[in-house]
Design a protein around this motif. Structure first.
Motif, PDB file in Angstrom:
ATOM      1  N   ALA A  79       0.751  -1.400   0.031  1.00  0.00           N
ATOM      2  CA  ALA A  79      -0.073  -0.103  -0.037  1.00  0.00           C
ATOM      3  C   ALA A  79       0.879   1.274  -0.126  1.00  0.00           C
ATOM      4  N   LYS A  80       2.061   1.186   0.624  1.00  0.00           N
ATOM      5  CA  LYS A  80       2.813   2.512   0.745  1.00  0.00           C
ATOM      6  C   LYS A  80       3.435   2.640  -0.480  1.00  0.00           C
ATOM      7  N   LYS A  81       3.943   1.557  -1.242  1.00  0.00           N
ATOM      8  CA  LYS A  81       4.370   1.772  -2.614  1.00  0.00           C
ATOM      9  C   LYS A  81       3.288   2.296  -3.587  1.00  0.00           C
ATOM     10  N   ALA A  82       2.391   1.838  -3.485  1.00  0.00           N
ATOM     11  CA  ALA A  82       1.192   2.296  -4.386  1.00  0.00           C
ATOM     12  C   ALA A  82       0.727   3.656  -4.157  1.00  0.00           C
ATOM     13  N   MET A  83       0.799   4.025  -2.902  1.00  0.00           N
ATOM     14  CA  MET A  83       0.376   5.547  -2.511  1.00  0.00           C
ATOM     15  C   MET A  83       1.317   6.397  -3.105  1.00  0.00           C
ATOM     16  N   LEU A  84       2.517   6.466  -3.253  1.00  0.00           N
ATOM     17  CA  LEU A  84       3.595   7.197  -4.103  1.00  0.00           C
ATOM     18  C   LEU A  84       2.938   7.572  -5.388  1.00  0.00           C
ATOM     19  N   PHE A  85       2.475   6.698  -6.142  1.00  0.00           N
ATOM     20  CA  PHE A  85       2.128   7.154  -7.627  1.00  0.00           C
ATOM     21  C   PHE A  85       0.709   7.970  -7.720  1.00  0.00           C
ATOM     22  N   TYR A  86       0.004   7.868  -6.545  1.00  0.00           N
ATOM     23  CA  TYR A  86      -1.188   8.846  -6.264  1.00  0.00           C
ATOM     24  C   TYR A  86      -0.644  10.486  -5.879  1.00  0.00           C
ATOM     25  N   LYS A  87       0.304  10.663  -5.727  1.00  0.00           N
ATOM     26  CA  LYS A  87       1.015  11.962  -5.733  1.00  0.00           C
ATOM     27  C   LYS A  87       1.267  12.439  -6.971  1.00  0.00           C
TER      28      LYS A  87
ATOM     29  N   TRP B 262      -3.253  -3.871 -12.098  1.00  0.00           N
ATOM     30  CA  TRP B 262      -4.104  -3.094 -11.973  1.00  0.00           C
ATOM     31  C   TRP B 262      -5.531  -2.985 -12.956  1.00  0.00           C
ATOM     32  N   PHE B 263      -6.365  -2.346 -12.336  1.00  0.00           N
ATOM     33  CA  PHE B 263      -7.636  -2.306 -13.150  1.00  0.00           C
ATOM     34  C   PHE B 263      -8.308  -0.581 -13.367  1.00  0.00           C
ATOM     35  N   VAL B 264      -9.170  -0.544 -14.074  1.00  0.00           N
ATOM     36  CA  VAL B 264      -9.668   0.829 -14.400  1.00  0.00           C
ATOM     37  C   VAL B 264     -11.077   0.843 -14.279  1.00  0.00           C
ATOM     38  N   LEU B 265     -11.664   1.971 -14.042  1.00  0.00           N
ATOM     39  CA  LEU B 265     -13.144   2.250 -13.575  1.00  0.00           C
ATOM     40  C   LEU B 265     -13.329   3.917 -13.990  1.00  0.00           C
ATOM     41  N   HIS B 266     -14.347   4.202 -14.228  1.00  0.00           N
ATOM     42  CA  HIS B 266     -14.948   5.531 -14.273  1.00  0.00           C
ATOM     43  C   HIS B 266     -15.596   5.984 -12.936  1.00  0.00           C
ATOM     44  N   VAL B 267     -15.336   7.280 -12.533  1.00  0.00           N
ATOM     45  CA  VAL B 267     -15.776   7.687 -11.346  1.00  0.00           C
ATOM     46  C   VAL B 267     -16.470   8.990 -11.768  1.00  0.00           C
ATOM     47  N   ASN B 268     -17.891   8.986 -11.270  1.00  0.00           N
ATOM     48  CA  ASN B 268     -18.858  10.384 -11.664  1.00  0.00           C
ATOM     49  C   ASN B 268     -19.191  10.821 -10.341  1.00  0.00           C
ATOM     50  N   ARG B 269     -19.665  11.844 -10.430  1.00  0.00           N
ATOM     51  CA  ARG B 269     -20.423  12.565  -9.454  1.00  0.00           C
ATOM     52  C   ARG B 269     -22.028  12.508  -9.539  1.00  0.00           C
ATOM     53  N   ARG B 270     -22.760  12.193  -8.882  1.00  0.00           N
ATOM     54  CA  ARG B 270     -24.421  12.104  -9.021  1.00  0.00           C
ATOM     55  C   ARG B 270     -24.632  13.460  -8.612  1.00  0.00           C
TER      56      ARG B 270
ATOM     57  N   LEU C  93      -1.652   5.267 -15.282  1.00  0.00           N
ATOM     58  CA  LEU C  93      -2.298   6.320 -14.229  1.00  0.00           C
ATOM     59  C   LEU C  93      -2.488   7.416 -14.891  1.00  0.00           C
ATOM     60  N   LYS C  94      -1.599   8.169 -15.016  1.00  0.00           N
ATOM     61  CA  LYS C  94      -1.573   9.761 -15.548  1.00  0.00           C
ATOM     62  C   LYS C  94      -2.358   9.907 -16.873  1.00  0.00           C
ATOM     63  N   GLU C  95      -2.040   8.985 -17.728  1.00  0.00           N
ATOM     64  CA  GLU C  95      -2.580   9.233 -18.986  1.00  0.00           C
ATOM     65  C   GLU C  95      -4.248   8.825 -18.975  1.00  0.00           C
ATOM     66  N   ASN C  96      -4.392   8.041 -18.090  1.00  0.00           N
ATOM     67  CA  ASN C  96      -5.870   7.576 -18.053  1.00  0.00           C
ATOM     68  C   ASN C  96      -6.747   8.824 -17.264  1.00  0.00           C
ATOM     69  N   LEU C  97      -6.020   9.616 -16.360  1.00  0.00           N
ATOM     70  CA  LEU C  97      -6.797  10.657 -15.681  1.00  0.00           C
ATOM     71  C   LEU C  97      -6.956  11.725 -16.840  1.00  0.00           C
ATOM     72  N   MET C  98      -6.109  11.677 -17.706  1.00  0.00           N
ATOM     73  CA  MET C  98      -6.409  12.653 -18.811  1.00  0.00           C
ATOM     74  C   MET C  98      -7.724  12.194 -19.673  1.00  0.00           C
ATOM     75  N   MET C  99      -8.076  11.053 -19.679  1.00  0.00           N
ATOM     76  CA  MET C  99      -9.126  10.540 -20.533  1.00  0.00           C
ATOM     77  C   MET C  99     -10.484  10.040 -19.606  1.00  0.00           C
ATOM     78  N   ARG C 100     -10.181  10.811 -18.322  1.00  0.00           N
ATOM     79  CA  ARG C 100     -11.199  10.523 -17.219  1.00  0.00           C
ATOM     80  C   ARG C 100     -11.480   9.230 -17.153  1.00  0.00           C
ATOM     81  N   VAL C 101     -10.493   8.376 -16.801  1.00  0.00           N
ATOM     82  CA  VAL C 101     -10.538   7.003 -16.448  1.00  0.00           C
ATOM     83  C   VAL C 101      -9.635   6.937 -15.070  1.00  0.00           C
TER      84      VAL C 101
END
Length: 196
Positions: A103-111, A131-139, A166-174
């Motif tokens: 978890a500690k190693k994974a956390m680094l990438f989310y900074k 890893w896996f991907v998903l969309h996150v929307n706001r209701r 991770l970074k590229e997917n954020l640009m595509m809203r994933v």
């Protein structure tokens, strides 16, 4: 006949050496639908929101790490916290990880930063992670998070691959969740997210 016997002995030795080599460790990790809800797991929190580029109008995800602390508790506690914070739209749990260090190693990438992360010697450059991907929307009415399933299998690669992915997917809203040390662990996490 002697040649066949020699080939059989040689094949047997190679077969046994492949399974009992002192330089390799082989382990089988299995998960089932009856996962122990009391097992100890680890996670951390992020917030995800959409942001629009004022010049281009392009919309992407803005991801922020919520605190620097690794959380721990039972699988049941993780599930309850995931549900609770998705429901009130505050934050999203990333996990569950089987080990604290994972978890500690994974956390680094989310900074999130512009350049690739500097990985120290604790990150094996050649290790395959999952890893896996998903969309996150706001209701719109409740402002809670809504997780939308993305079709696709568990992805794999190195830590560097995950960092870029991770970074590229954020640009595509994933949204990308991981990296996990083992594929069954990623499959189990994906199954838990699909419940919400």
């Amino acid at each position: 006949m002697k040649n066949n016997l020699k080939l059989f002995v040689l094949a047997s030795i190679l077969f046994l050496f492949g399974f009992y080599s002192p330089n390799t460790v082989k382990a089988q990790v299995s998960y089932s639908d009856n996962t122990d809800e009391n097992r100890l797991v680890y996670w951390f929190y992020v917030s995800v929101r959409e942001k629009e580029d004022s010049e281009t109008g392009y919309v992407s995800y803005d991801l922020q790490l919520k605190g620097n602390k690794i959380q721990h508790g039972s699988q049941k506690e993780y599930d309850r916290n995931l549900w609770k914070y998705l429901g009130n739209g505050q934050k999203m749990a990333i996990g569950p990880f089987n080990e604290y260090e994972e978890a500690k190693k994974a956390m680094l990438f989310y900074k999130i930063q512009d350049k690739p992360h500097q990985l120290d010697s604790t990150y094996d450059e050649n290790q395959t992670v999952f890893w896996f991907v998903l969309h996150v929307n706001r209701r719109p009415r409740s402002n809670s998070y809504q997780l939308v399933r993305k079709p696709g299998a568990i992805a794999s690669g190195t830590y560097r691959d995950f960092d870029l992915f991770l970074k590229e997917n954020l640009m595509m809203r994933v949204m990308t969740v991981g990296p996990f040390n083992y594929m069954p662990e990623a499959e189990e996490a994906k199954r838990i997210y699909r419940l919400h």
